[in-house]
Scaffold this motif. Structure first.
Motif, PDB file in Angstrom:
ATOM      1  N   TYR A   1       0.131   4.158  -2.629  1.00 32.82           N
ATOM      2  CA  TYR A   1      -0.049   5.539  -2.228  1.00 32.82           C
ATOM      3  C   TYR A   1       1.012   6.576  -2.618  1.00 32.82           C
TER       4      TYR A   1
ATOM      5  N   THR B   1      -5.814  -2.359  -1.168  1.00 30.66           N
ATOM      6  CA  THR B   1      -5.332  -2.707   0.143  1.00 30.66           C
ATOM      7  C   THR B   1      -5.710  -3.948   0.922  1.00 30.66           C
TER       8      THR B   1
ATOM      9  N   ALA C   1      -6.201   1.795  -5.230  1.00 27.58           N
ATOM     10  CA  ALA C   1      -5.234   1.352  -4.233  1.00 27.58           C
ATOM     11  C   ALA C   1      -5.924   1.233  -2.976  1.00 27.58           C
ATOM     12  N   THR C   2      -6.978   2.006  -2.654  1.00 28.95           N
ATOM     13  CA  THR C   2      -7.971   1.730  -1.540  1.00 28.95           C
ATOM     14  C   THR C   2      -8.473   0.527  -1.487  1.00 28.95           C
ATOM     15  N   LEU C   3      -8.914   0.240  -2.758  1.00 27.05           N
ATOM     16  CA  LEU C   3      -9.746  -1.188  -2.520  1.00 27.05           C
ATOM     17  C   LEU C   3      -8.669  -2.489  -2.842  1.00 27.05           C
TER      18      LEU C   3
ATOM     19  N   TRP D   1      -6.657   6.372  -9.525  1.00 27.18           N
ATOM     20  CA  TRP D   1      -5.671   5.561  -8.824  1.00 27.18           C
ATOM     21  C   TRP D   1      -5.628   5.275  -7.205  1.00 27.18           C
ATOM     22  N   LEU D   2      -6.137   6.419  -6.663  1.00 30.63           N
ATOM     23  CA  LEU D   2      -6.162   6.401  -5.306  1.00 30.63           C
ATOM     24  C   LEU D   2      -7.420   5.402  -4.871  1.00 30.63           C
ATOM     25  N   LEU D   3      -8.532   5.436  -5.476  1.00 26.33           N
ATOM     26  CA  LEU D   3      -9.632   4.456  -5.316  1.00 26.33           C
ATOM     27  C   LEU D   3      -9.075   3.187  -5.502  1.00 26.33           C
TER      28      LEU D   3
ATOM     29  N   PRO E   1       0.843  -1.317  -0.106  1.00 23.76           N
ATOM     30  CA  PRO E   1      -0.054  -0.010  -0.064  1.00 23.76           C
ATOM     31  C   PRO E   1       0.931   1.155  -0.074  1.00 23.76           C
ATOM     32  N   TYR E   2       1.989   1.215   0.596  1.00 24.59           N
ATOM     33  CA  TYR E   2       2.796   2.302   0.731  1.00 24.59           C
ATOM     34  C   TYR E   2       3.239   2.840  -0.539  1.00 24.59           C
TER      35      TYR E   2
END
Length: 51
Positions: A6, A37, A33-35, A29-31, A2-3
């Motif tokens: 993000y 993780t 990465a959130t899903l 991209w952030l969405l 995750p690091y």
């Protein structure tokens, strides 16, 4: 993982164009990465659980 998703790749994806699903690429991209993780955490837990 995750690091890296993000912060490590942030300078590469910090763009308004292209637009994906009507949102700027950075938000997509952030969405993603959130899903992703919880999946990474679950895979790590599963791998450690077998030992």
């Amino acid at each position: 993982m995750p690091y890296v998703l993000y912060l490590g790749v942030l300078p590469l994806v910090n763009r308004v164009q292209p637009v994906v699903f009507g949102m700027p690429f950075l938000f997509v991209w952030l969405l993603g990465a959130t899903l992703l993780t919880p999946v990474c955490v679950w895979m790590t837990w599963r791998g450690d659980h077998r030992r």
